[in-house]
Design a protein around this motif. Structure first.
Motif, PDB file in Angstrom:
ATOM      1  N   ALA A   1       0.838  -1.196   0.000  1.00 30.80           N
ATOM      2  CA  ALA A   1       0.000   0.000   0.000  1.00 30.80           C
ATOM      3  C   ALA A   1       0.876   1.250   0.000  1.00 30.80           C
ATOM      4  N   SER A   2       0.333   2.339  -0.522  1.00 32.95           N
ATOM      5  CA  SER A   2       1.041   3.623  -0.470  1.00 32.95           C
ATOM      6  C   SER A   2       0.468   4.456   0.672  1.00 32.95           C
ATOM      7  N   ALA A   3       1.190   5.511   1.030  1.00 34.95           N
ATOM      8  CA  ALA A   3       0.756   6.334   2.167  1.00 34.95           C
ATOM      9  C   ALA A   3      -0.592   6.987   1.904  1.00 34.95           C
ATOM     10  N   ASP A   4      -0.920   7.229   0.619  1.00 27.77           N
ATOM     11  CA  ASP A   4      -2.189   7.888   0.302  1.00 27.77           C
ATOM     12  C   ASP A   4      -3.391   7.028   0.652  1.00 27.77           C
ATOM     13  N   GLU A   5      -3.154   5.695   0.736  1.00 23.99           N
ATOM     14  CA  GLU A   5      -4.290   4.807   1.000  1.00 23.99           C
ATOM     15  C   GLU A   5      -4.652   4.754   2.477  1.00 23.99           C
ATOM     16  N   VAL A   6      -3.789   5.316   3.322  1.00 26.71           N
ATOM     17  CA  VAL A   6      -4.084   5.332   4.761  1.00 26.71           C
ATOM     18  C   VAL A   6      -5.219   6.314   4.998  1.00 26.71           C
ATOM     19  N   PRO A   7      -6.210   5.968   5.840  1.00 24.04           N
ATOM     20  CA  PRO A   7      -7.328   6.881   6.099  1.00 24.04           C
ATOM     21  C   PRO A   7      -6.835   8.267   6.486  1.00 24.04           C
ATOM     22  N   ALA A   8      -7.560   9.282   5.994  1.00 25.85           N
ATOM     23  CA  ALA A   8      -7.097  10.668   6.124  1.00 25.85           C
ATOM     24  C   ALA A   8      -6.819  11.060   7.567  1.00 25.85           C
ATOM     25  N   ASP A   9      -7.655  10.568   8.489  1.00 22.19           N
ATOM     26  CA  ASP A   9      -7.491  10.997   9.877  1.00 22.19           C
ATOM     27  C   ASP A   9      -6.265  10.366  10.536  1.00 22.19           C
ATOM     28  N   GLN A  10      -5.657   9.367   9.888  1.00 21.34           N
ATOM     29  CA  GLN A  10      -4.482   8.740  10.493  1.00 21.34           C
ATOM     30  C   GLN A  10      -3.196   9.067   9.753  1.00 21.34           C
ATOM     31  N   GLN A  11      -3.298   9.849   8.693  1.00 23.31           N
ATOM     32  CA  GLN A  11      -2.098  10.143   7.908  1.00 23.31           C
ATOM     33  C   GLN A  11      -1.103  10.988   8.693  1.00 23.31           C
ATOM     34  N   ALA A  12      -1.632  11.879   9.543  1.00 27.87           N
ATOM     35  CA  ALA A  12      -0.743  12.738  10.317  1.00 27.87           C
ATOM     36  C   ALA A  12       0.149  11.889  11.222  1.00 27.87           C
ATOM     37  N   ALA A  13      -0.457  10.877  11.857  1.00 24.60           N
ATOM     38  CA  ALA A  13       0.304  10.001  12.749  1.00 24.60           C
ATOM     39  C   ALA A  13       1.376   9.254  11.968  1.00 24.60           C
ATOM     40  N   LEU A  14       1.052   8.896  10.733  1.00 31.59           N
ATOM     41  CA  LEU A  14       1.974   8.148   9.890  1.00 31.59           C
ATOM     42  C   LEU A  14       3.201   8.978   9.532  1.00 31.59           C
TER      43      LEU A  14
END
Lengths: 218, 217
Positions: free
Chosen positions: A203-216
């Motif tokens: 998976a790419s980082a864009d596929e991570v749910p928007a609300d958890q991207q900051a944590a990523l």
């Protein structure tokens, strides 16, 4: 009376010094004074039994018989362990022995329950070598196991589900088969979980749910 | 009469009584202390044909009990694994080690390894592993902290009283199902254990089986 007292104390000391205390280490088997009902001449699993020439109490299946078993439900269809069905072999039904006509997809319907089961079985049987992430960096790499398959290797990602089933069942290269340890349904569950692991890895980082991207991105 | 019985014989009955009482107490104490599996079984640690260490495999490598004892959740019998299962790793790890010679021979020829059976219940006791581990009774309850043992030792008496302690009072022992194979797990407190245990007993409808045929058939 003095002599009696002396003898009594000596006797007690002798008993304690010979018999010792509760829980003290002993190499000798526990004493059984009347063992006639405790040890009956009956079959106990994995014990020697003189009735059979090879002394195995757990008998192998006689030739030309099938074991009584619960069928495995594929959707609603019951499949017995002796049937030529993809869920038992990983091959398309009717594949001759030796051929590698693997089924492309997991015959079991994918459910959250199957994935959870797969994770559970993976963590028991696969994790020691392949590692929790499936990257082939399990604990055994520290102890001399060198060639462990990385499950995210494109070679393995591209393998059909049936081929992975075949590898779990019969082993490949230095990995031995796990047919005796993992039941067919659990093997398919593991495959479903491995596919989920691979998906997460690709998976790419864009596929991570928007609300958890900051944590990523931290 | 004093010619026939010397004077000290006057005290004889008292002496005999005292000696008898002492002997009786000693015999009762001896039987109580020694004639029990707490003495006869606990501490039994035979020398095994292969010096397998649970401590290394469980604590150091983090392996689950069920990697080897595959049948424990499905069968009344918790199986000793086939020696071919050892070879899953030991075809590469400690490949030439003389301590594993018997395992290699067994895996190659099918000749069983003569393990010494330690936790032996009488043949008239029908203990079912699956039903216990699937309902929150951990390995540790009957086998002790086997995960810390380099050499397996009989840790609990496995007497009938030992079984009944739990059968009469399961809420003090039942643990969450995901902690059954975690042998280092401890309840947060005794009150929490009793509360959670009582809930699990209720939810799973665990019966407090005390009738003879629960175990003796």
């Amino acid at each position: 009376m003095r002599y009696f007292l002396a003898a009594f104390v000596l006797l007690c000391l002798a008993v304690v010094s010979i018999a010792g205390f509760r829980g003290s280490l002993s190499r000798r088997p526990p004493l059984e004074l009347f063992s006639d009902m405790d040890r009956q001449p009956k079959l106990r699993p994995q014990s020697a039994n003189e009735f059979f020439a090879d002394r195995f109490s757990s008998r192998p299946h006689p030739a030309n018989t099938v074991p009584r078993a619960e069928p495995l439900l594929v959707g609603a269809q019951p499949v017995y362990p002796f049937e030529d069905h993809p869920v038992n072999t990983g091959m398309v039904a009717g594949t001759p022995p030796g051929a590698t006509n693997f089924v492309e997809l997991n015959p079991l319907p994918l459910t959250a329950e199957l994935l959870a089961r797969g994770q559970h079985i993976f963590s028991i049987h696969c994790l020691p070598c392949h590692g929790a992430a499936g990257d082939g960096k399990g604990v055994t790499t520290k102890y001399g196991m060198t060639v462990i398959g990385n499950l995210h290797d494109p070679r393995i990602v591209r393998q059909p589900d049936g081929e992975i089933f075949h590898v779990i069942t019969h082993g490949r290269n230095l990995m031995q088969g796990y047919a005796a340890a993992i039941e067919p349904r659990d093997r398919w569950a593991v495959i479903a979980y491995v596919r989920a692991l691979q998906l997460s890895h690709l998976a790419s980082a864009d596929e991570v749910p928007a609300d958890q991207q900051a944590a990523l991105r931290k | 009469m004093s010619d026939i019985f010397p004077k000290w014989t006057n005290k004889l009955p008292a002496y005999l009584l005292a000696a008898g009482a002492m002997m009786g107490t000693a015999v009762v104490a001896g039987v109580w202390y020694y004639f029990t599996p707490k003495y006869t079984r606990v501490g039994y640690q035979p020398i095994q044909p292969v010096s397998f260490s649970h401590h290394i495999h469980v604590e150091q490598l983090g392996m689950d009990c069920r990697y080897c004892h595959t049948g424990v959740e499905k069968s009344s019998h918790s199986n000793i694994p086939a020696s071919t299962l050892c070879m899953n790793c030991h075809n590469q790890v400690l490949k030439e080690d003389p301590r594993l010679a018997l395992v290699r021979e067994s895996a190659a020829t099918g000749k069983p390894i003569p393990w010494v059976w330690i936790h032996k219940t009488p043949d008239f006791v029908f203990f079912n592993h699956a039903v216990h581990v699937n309902r929150g009774i951990s390995c540790v309850h009957c086998h002790g902290q086997i995960n810390l043992m380099d050499e397996v030792q009989h840790a609990k008496p496995l007497s009938m009283a030992f079984c009944l302690d739990c059968h009469r009072n399961p809420e003090a022992f039942i643990r969450p199902p995901d902690q059954v194979f975690n042998l280092n797990w401890q309840p947060e407190s005794q009150t929490k254990q009793l509360a959670d245990g009582a809930r699990l007993v209720r939810e799973w409808r665990v019966e407090k089986l005390e009738n003879c045929s629960a175990c003796h058939r």
